[in-house]
Design a protein around this motif. Structure first.
Motif, mmCIF file in Angstrom:
data_model
loop_
_atom_site.group_PDB
_atom_site.id
_atom_site.type_symbol
_atom_site.label_atom_id
_atom_site.label_comp_id
_atom_site.label_asym_id
_atom_site.label_seq_id
_atom_site.Cartn_x
_atom_site.Cartn_y
_atom_site.Cartn_z
ATOM 1 N N LEU A 144 0.837 -1.203 0.000
ATOM 2 C CA LEU A 144 0.000 0.000 0.000
ATOM 3 C C LEU A 144 0.874 1.257 0.000
ATOM 4 O O LEU A 144 0.562 2.238 -0.683
ATOM 5 N N ALA A 145 1.955 1.232 0.754
ATOM 6 C CA ALA A 145 2.869 2.377 0.755
ATOM 7 C C ALA A 145 3.516 2.532 -0.614
ATOM 8 O O ALA A 145 3.703 3.658 -1.101
ATOM 9 N N ALA A 146 3.882 1.419 -1.242
ATOM 10 C CA ALA A 146 4.466 1.487 -2.581
ATOM 11 C C ALA A 146 3.491 2.119 -3.569
ATOM 12 O O ALA A 146 3.877 2.959 -4.400
ATOM 13 N N LEU A 147 2.231 1.745 -3.477
ATOM 14 C CA LEU A 147 1.215 2.350 -4.347
ATOM 15 C C LEU A 147 1.051 3.834 -4.039
ATOM 16 O O LEU A 147 0.899 4.658 -4.949
ATOM 17 N N ALA A 148 1.081 4.185 -2.768
ATOM 18 C CA ALA A 148 0.878 5.575 -2.380
ATOM 19 C C ALA A 148 1.936 6.485 -2.983
ATOM 20 O O ALA A 148 1.656 7.633 -3.344
#
Length: 305
Positions: free
Chosen positions: A56-60
């Motif tokens: 999720l952090a990578a997507l953010a």
């Protein structure tokens, strides 16, 4: 009609708002976020919470999970789980403030972007940049043990590195082996190597005149000294305990000295561990432990061959 969760799952776990609004309404999209079925990770970007904090952090940040976050996703052993996700974004990318994360800048391949995590090889190299030697060695050993990474690939990648962490990565590549069987064993080997004790091989198989005796975590063939690491778990019952005692008695009867070290000792008192191993090496060297009738000794690699 499929639910938004099903739709996003078919799209790989994340989707742009424009994609979703072709299939649903803004009201239903907002409702899915409010009830926790979807998470808004960035402007116009939604994802399934089940992707976990690292992806999720990578997507953010429109990057990829990397370093210890990637190690976690690859199932590689870590002493502690990352306090914050580690995310690598493309070089020269300017990022806005977002969710807590440790950011790194490096080139990203199309396959990494698709998976939202670095490759196994890159993950090992990145961990070697930031972890203590023993922990980085444990990551490398485990990656080699999967069979998805070769030692030659790791050595070439370490040699081709530039910048911060290259000396440690070269040291990790030189010491890494798929023979190590546990995180603690790898860390222990790293402690010894860092202290200049390099004569111990992982998973040495000992035979005597009657045949197989035991396989030891780390062994020095010339002086018949075995080092064993013990985790938190005990032996599971009287039968297992008796078998363990017999194993060590058989090693002693075959002419081996056996030292056993616990998790707490390796991490809590490494100086004592090193001093004890050095004293045992000195004792065995002076006593001429390897006589003319020494038992046959092999490593696990020899055994497999």
């Amino acid at each position: 009609m499929d639910s938004l969760v099903d739709i996003v799952a078919r799209l790989g776990g994340s989707a742009q708002a424009a994609q979703l609004l072709q299939l649903t309404t803004e009201r239903k999209l907002r409702a899915a976020v409010q009830c926790g079925e979807l998470e808004r990770v960035a402007r116009g970007q939604y994802a399934l919470p089940s992707l976990g904090p690292h992806r999720l952090a990578a997507l953010a940040y429109d990057g990829v999970a990397s370093h210890v976050s990637a190690a976690h996703l690859w199932g590689l052993p870590l002493l502690a789980q990352p306090e914050k996700p580690h995310v690598t974004v493309p070089i020269n990318r300017r990022v806005r403030r977002g969710r807590p994360a440790v950011l790194h800048w490096a080139p990203i391949t199309s396959d990494e972007r698709l998976a939202r995590t670095t490759t196994l090889l890159q993950t090992v190299i990145d961990c070697a940049r930031i972890l203590p030697f023993g922990e980085a060695l444990a990551v490398a050993d485990a990656a080699l043990r999967t069979g998805q990474l070769s030692l030659t690939e790791l050595e070439n990648a370490a040699t081709g590195m530039r910048g911060f962490g290259r000396p440690l990565a070269l040291q990790v590549a030189a010491a890494a082996t798929p023979l190590a069987e546990s995180f603690l064993e790898s860390v222990f080997r790293g402690v010894l190597i860092s202290a200049g004790i390099t004569d111990f091989e992982p998973q040495v198989i000992v035979y005597d005149s009657a045949g197989f005796v035991a396989r030891v975590d780390l062994g020095s063939r010339p002086i018949r000294l075995a080092l064993e690491v013990e985790g938190y778990e005990f032996h599971g019952g009287p039968t297992a305990f008796a078998a363990d005692c017999r194993r060590y008695d058989d090693l002693v009867a075959a002419g081996w000295l056996v030292l056993r070290f616990t998790y707490q000792q390796i991490f809590g008192d490494p100086a004592w561990v090193i001093d004890t191993v050095r004293a045992a090496v000195s004792l065995r060297t002076r006593s001429g432990a390897l006589g003319p009738e020494a038992p046959r000794v092999e490593t696990a690699a020899d055994w497999a061959a």
